[in-house]
Design an enzyme around this catalytic site. Structure first.
Site, PDB file in Angstrom:
ATOM      1  CG  ASP A 113      -4.579  28.574  -8.773  1.00  0.00           C
ATOM      2  OD1 ASP A 113      -4.389  29.761  -9.080  1.00  0.00           O
ATOM      3  OD2 ASP A 113      -4.437  28.130  -7.609  1.00  0.00           O
ATOM      4  CB  ILE A 114       0.516  26.430  -8.277  1.00  0.00           C
ATOM      5  CG1 ILE A 114       1.125  26.199  -9.671  1.00  0.00           C
ATOM      6  CG2 ILE A 114       1.372  25.746  -7.215  1.00  0.00           C
ATOM      7  CD1 ILE A 114       2.495  26.798  -9.853  1.00  0.00           C
ATOM      8  CD  GLU A 137      -1.469  31.741  -7.433  1.00  0.00           C
ATOM      9  OE1 GLU A 137      -2.347  31.688  -6.562  1.00  0.00           O
ATOM     10  OE2 GLU A 137      -0.850  32.787  -7.717  1.00  0.00           O
TER      11      GLU A 137
END
Length: 560
Positions: free
Chosen positions: A424-425, A467
């Protein structure tokens, strides 16, 4: 004596006659029925006029005609010859041989003759006779409401055998090829249920039957005891052939969607012309039926070209082959129709032009169907691929991830050692809000490319949503997965982005899980990996969380 009478050239049986002998014939157009003796008397009085064509052509619904031919056997023995009339749709051919002003032999052939029996099993009228020494006069009476075309040849037995062999090979090739195409395309229709293949099969079947009818093979093989059907088969099958061709064009070119009004008009024609032909049959008016049939055939030829051009203008790529095929068919049909109607010379080329060009037409239409099928399959493959692909990052989407990974969980070795990474960004919403969604998309694309380039060949990567990314690592234990996750965190942190001359860095958090006896199902693995991801984010982000328990591994902040 008729002042216009001219002595036609007498033919010597010892000479070779490879071409039609029309210029050696005399003719008399019958106003009322004559018997052979009356016709012979008129010949002696000079009432017969010379034929001015190599092949006589009197058109549709012509009056019966008497033809005379003088043959000379200048040898001392009998000579066997065949007067060959290369046209099978004539209703009546009655022949009389005269010597010393007396009938020495006669034959009646054709649909209307009660005494007709075909001996040679060839689609033509063959008048065999052993000519005695001296002069013999032959009178032939021909009657038909069809196009009265009378190609007359004089052959010996060897020449007749060559002619029969050529017809056998050429028609055998034609019928064999069309039958193979017909069976193949009908099988495709049964398997694929595409109506284009059904109507193309009907088009081929009608072409085959029509060719059987006008070549005479149908009367020999399919309906030998049906003279009435033989008389009506040509116009009826011409209408049936055109109707099936129009229906094929409507479905193949998808006129229902591109030209709906024209599609309705064409399908109306497919009802109107068969109805007109039925009316002609009920009225027993073959001339009317022939006019309907030939008019529809010429209309059909031109109409196919127009449809091809219109569809091509609408962007229908398949119309290219269709247009070329239609032009080929139109040229052949037009040549044959004009020859039969006596507008152009009738010969072997003009007579068989329709079957040659229509044969080319059906081959090109087969190519068009093949090309369309290939294009549809390609489009289907692309559509399926796009349905399994995230359009932004060009990675697998969630649906594709399950399709690729679930089958692998049937393998025992994969269940024992498989890891899943959830990536996950960090603070991606803040990136979108601060720098805009276009910049956010750029970040997603570059991070996706970095992850893809870092993975092994058999690893499976997908965009999970927003994301988040998910990675399936087959045959991978926790330590190896943790090493890969650490490398990903480091490499993502090293990515450099610039927005409005401002340098921007991003980081990612990763949750890791490895299969074990307690966690050996894909949904359970994904759920545990997701929990570890949120543990990593709650612990400060830019780190990984791994294992089947809440243990975490912290990595140092990377210098930018």
């Amino acid at each position: 004596m008729n002042p216009n009478a001219v002595h036609a050239k007498e033919l010597y049986l010892s000479d070779k006659h490879n071409k039609p002998i029309g210029l050696s014939l005399k003719q008399y157009i019958e106003d009322e029925r004559l018997n052979a003796s009356q016709a012979y008397s008129l010949l002696q009085q000079g009432q017969f006029s010379p034929v001015s064509q190599h092949i006589s052509n009197y058109g549709i619904n012509a009056k019966p005609v008497w033809l005379s031919l003088t043959l000379i056997n200048n040898s001392q023995t009998e000579q066997e010859k065949t007067i060959h009339i290369d046209n099978y749709w004539l209703d009546e051919v009655s022949s009389f041989w005269f010597a010393d002003d007396h009938i020495i032999h006669f034959e009646h052939q054709g649909d209307l003759s009660l005494f007709y029996q075909q001996e040679s099993q060839q689609p033509s009228f063959n008048l065999n006779y052993r000519y005695p020494p001296g002069k013999t006069t032959v009178l032939i009476r021909v009657q038909t409401p069809d196009a009265m075309v009378i190609p007359v040849y004089l052959f010996d037995q060897q020449e007749m055998a060559k002619k029969n062999a050529f017809n056998a090979y050429s028609y055998g090739f034609l019928y064999g090829s069309i039958t193979a195409l017909l069976i193949y395309n009908f099988i495709l229709y049964v398997g694929l249920r595409l109506k284009s293949y059904l109507f193309y099969s009907l088009y081929l079947l009608n072409f085959l039957l029509l060719n059987f009818a006008y070549s005479g093979h149908g009367s020999l093989w399919l309906w030998p005891d049906s003279p009435i059907w033989q008389q009506w088969s040509i116009p009826i099958l011409m209408v049936s052939f055109c109707t099936s061709g129009i229906l094929f064009a409507c479905h193949f070119l998808r006129l229902k969607f591109q030209l709906p009004t024209l599609n309705k008009i064409l399908k109306s024609l497919c009802i109107i012309f068969p109805a007109l032909m039925l009316l002609a049959a009920v009225l027993q008016d073959r001339v009317l039926g022939l006019i309907f049939a030939f008019d529809l055939m010429l209309l059909f030829s031109g109409l196919m070209i127009v449809l091809g051009i219109l569809s091509l203008n609408f962007g229908n790529i398949s119309a290219r082959f269709f247009l070329i095929a239609s032009i080929s068919s139109m040229i052949g049909i037009a040549i044959t129709c004009l020859a039969v109607w006596a507008y152009i010379p009738f010969n072997q080329f003009t007579y068989r032009a329709a079957e040659l060009e229509v044969f080319i037409d059906v081959l090109l239409l087969a190519l068009a169907l093949t090309e369309r099928f290939r294009r549809v399959e390609n489009e289907k493959t692309i559509a399926e691929k796009m349905a399994n692909m995230d359009p932004l990052t060009r990675l697998n989407n969630r649906r594709a991830f399950y399709q690729l990974v679930e089958p692998q969980f049937t393998e025992r070795q994969v269940k024992k050692a498989a890891s899943i990474l959830m990536v996950d960004i960090d603070r991606f919403k803040s990136i979108n809000d601060t720098y805009g969604h276009n910049f956010g998309d750029e970040v997603l694309v570059k991070v996706a490319a970095l992850i893809r380039d870092t993975l092994r060949k058999n690893d499976i990567l997908a965009r999970w949503g927003g994301e988040e990314f998910i990675i399936f690592l087959p045959y991978t234990q926790e330590q190896e997965a943790s090493t890969l996750a650490t490398r990903l965190c480091e490499n993502i942190a090293k990515l450099s982005f610039t927005q409005s001359q401002q340098k921007v860095n991003v980081t990612a958090s990763i949750g890791i899980v490895t299969s074990c006896s307690a966690i050996n199902q894909l949904p359970m693995l994904i759920e545990v990996a997701d929990k570890h991801l949120y543990q990593a984010k709650r612990a400060g982000r830019n780190q990984i969380s791994a294992g089947t328990s809440p243990s975490k591994e912290r990595i140092d902040k990377l210098a930018t």
